[in-house]
Design a protein around this motif. Sequence first.
Motif, short mmCIF file in Angstrom:
data_model
loop_
_atom_site.label_atom_id
_atom_site.label_comp_id
_atom_site.label_asym_id
_atom_site.label_seq_id
_atom_site.Cartn_x
_atom_site.Cartn_y
_atom_site.Cartn_z
N ASN A 73 0.85 -1.31 -0.02
CA ASN A 73 -0.16 0.03 -0.01
C ASN A 73 0.93 1.09 -0.04
O ASN A 73 0.55 2.07 -0.81
CB ASN A 73 -0.90 0.09 0.97
CG ASN A 73 -2.01 -0.96 1.04
OD1 ASN A 73 -2.46 -1.38 0.03
ND2 ASN A 73 -2.64 -1.38 1.98
N GLN A 74 1.90 1.27 0.69
CA GLN A 74 2.80 2.54 0.83
C GLN A 74 3.34 2.72 -0.37
O GLN A 74 3.67 3.82 -1.05
CB GLN A 74 3.85 2.18 2.10
CG GLN A 74 3.14 2.29 3.20
CD GLN A 74 4.22 1.89 4.47
OE1 GLN A 74 5.20 1.19 4.10
NE2 GLN A 74 3.94 2.75 5.70
N ALA A 75 3.96 1.37 -0.99
CA ALA A 75 4.60 1.40 -2.27
C ALA A 75 3.70 2.03 -3.53
O ALA A 75 4.28 2.73 -4.37
CB ALA A 75 5.21 0.05 -2.76
N ASN A 76 2.39 1.29 -3.53
CA ASN A 76 1.49 2.12 -4.62
C ASN A 76 1.43 3.54 -4.40
O ASN A 76 1.21 4.26 -5.53
CB ASN A 76 0.12 1.38 -4.25
CG ASN A 76 0.14 -0.10 -4.51
OD1 ASN A 76 0.79 -0.44 -5.39
ND2 ASN A 76 -0.52 -0.85 -4.12
N ALA A 77 1.33 4.07 -2.98
CA ALA A 77 1.11 5.41 -3.21
C ALA A 77 2.40 6.28 -3.15
O ALA A 77 2.54 7.32 -3.61
CB ALA A 77 0.90 5.80 -1.60
N LYS A 78 3.65 5.70 -3.34
CA LYS A 78 4.94 6.36 -3.59
C LYS A 78 5.81 5.94 -4.81
O LYS A 78 6.68 6.71 -5.10
CB LYS A 78 5.83 6.39 -2.32
CG LYS A 78 5.00 7.01 -1.12
CD LYS A 78 5.86 6.67 0.33
CE LYS A 78 5.37 7.35 1.27
NZ LYS A 78 6.20 7.35 2.54
N CYS A 79 5.47 4.81 -5.23
CA CYS A 79 6.64 4.50 -6.17
C CYS A 79 6.47 4.39 -7.91
O CYS A 79 7.44 4.15 -8.57
CB CYS A 79 6.90 2.67 -6.34
SG CYS A 79 7.52 2.21 -4.36
N GLY A 80 5.23 4.99 -8.12
CA GLY A 80 5.02 5.03 -9.68
C GLY A 80 5.13 3.74 -10.12
O GLY A 80 4.67 2.70 -9.89
N ASN A 81 6.09 3.79 -11.27
CA ASN A 81 6.32 2.33 -11.90
C ASN A 81 7.61 2.01 -11.94
O ASN A 81 8.26 1.55 -12.58
CB ASN A 81 5.89 2.82 -13.49
CG ASN A 81 4.39 2.66 -13.55
OD1 ASN A 81 3.67 2.12 -13.08
ND2 ASN A 81 4.12 3.60 -14.68
N ASP A 82 8.14 2.37 -10.65
CA ASP A 82 9.74 2.11 -10.47
C ASP A 82 9.77 0.65 -9.87
O ASP A 82 9.35 0.59 -8.54
CB ASP A 82 10.32 2.89 -9.55
CG ASP A 82 11.69 2.99 -9.12
OD1 ASP A 82 12.34 1.82 -9.67
OD2 ASP A 82 12.16 3.73 -8.43
N PRO A 83 10.39 -0.32 -10.48
CA PRO A 83 10.55 -1.62 -9.92
C PRO A 83 11.43 -1.64 -8.55
O PRO A 83 11.24 -2.52 -7.66
CB PRO A 83 10.85 -2.52 -11.04
CG PRO A 83 11.40 -1.66 -11.83
CD PRO A 83 10.64 -0.21 -11.84
N HIS A 84 12.33 -0.94 -8.69
CA HIS A 84 13.63 -0.81 -7.52
C HIS A 84 12.78 -0.38 -6.33
O HIS A 84 13.03 -0.77 -5.18
CB HIS A 84 14.67 0.13 -7.84
CG HIS A 84 15.19 -0.17 -9.03
ND1 HIS A 84 15.02 0.47 -10.23
CD2 HIS A 84 16.36 -0.82 -9.46
CE1 HIS A 84 15.62 0.05 -11.35
NE2 HIS A 84 16.50 -0.75 -10.79
N CYS A 85 11.72 0.72 -6.37
CA CYS A 85 10.89 1.00 -5.23
C CYS A 85 10.10 -0.08 -4.58
O CYS A 85 10.04 -0.35 -3.52
CB CYS A 85 10.27 2.22 -5.46
SG CYS A 85 9.07 3.04 -4.38
N TYR A 86 9.32 -0.69 -5.49
CA TYR A 86 8.72 -1.54 -5.15
C TYR A 86 9.36 -2.93 -4.63
O TYR A 86 9.06 -3.56 -3.73
CB TYR A 86 7.50 -2.10 -6.43
CG TYR A 86 6.31 -1.57 -6.40
CD1 TYR A 86 5.15 -1.63 -5.77
CD2 TYR A 86 6.43 -0.63 -7.63
CE1 TYR A 86 4.31 -1.02 -5.95
CE2 TYR A 86 4.98 0.09 -7.61
CZ TYR A 86 4.07 -0.08 -7.08
OH TYR A 86 2.89 0.63 -7.33
N GLY A 87 10.49 -3.05 -5.06
CA GLY A 87 11.34 -4.21 -4.65
C GLY A 87 11.79 -4.30 -3.18
O GLY A 87 12.03 -5.12 -2.54
N GLU A 88 12.06 -3.09 -2.58
CA GLU A 88 12.33 -2.68 -1.28
C GLU A 88 11.13 -3.57 -0.45
O GLU A 88 11.47 -4.19 0.89
CB GLU A 88 12.20 -1.38 -0.92
CG GLU A 88 13.14 -0.57 -1.52
CD GLU A 88 13.24 0.99 -0.88
OE1 GLU A 88 12.72 1.28 -0.12
OE2 GLU A 88 13.44 1.70 -1.87
#
Length: 171
Positions: free
Chosen positions: A104-119
Amino acid sequence: RLIKYGAGGVDDAEDGDVVTHEYGHSVQDAQDRGFGTTLGASSLGEGFGDFVSALNTQITSHLPNYSASEYCIFDWDGISGYGGPGVAPCGRTADGSDGISTLNQANAKCGNDPHCYGEVWAHGLIDLMRGLPKDSTHRPPIAVDVLLSQFAYADNENFNGALDLLLAADD
């Protein structure tokens, strides 16, 4: 099949975490040449690379802040200019300290960045690894389970499917 490095605060190939992370991608590529065709699958790949870097940190002795060090990925590459690992900020974190520890936090902050979601994936795997008993007989199986589960990944795998496969590998 080729591993390429870029230049960050320092040349990426100078950071052992980056080298280990990129090697993690080559492991997944060897398991499934078509893996990573979607944002979810690419994110799992980035998270796995970060997890492999954390495992590398885990086996490094005499770290100043050992528990925090596992979550600090690309600490050498994260600097701009010379400063060394003792002073460098994390290039990427996997402990939620940057506000990204759930999907949920990633959906709000990551856009389409797989590096961000990967965290999120790396954070979960590291937490799972750290939650196991400290003796070495219980530590390796999580890494083995992760590796085994990846052989069953679909090219477009998602977090829910990856978790199901991790549980199946553990069984």
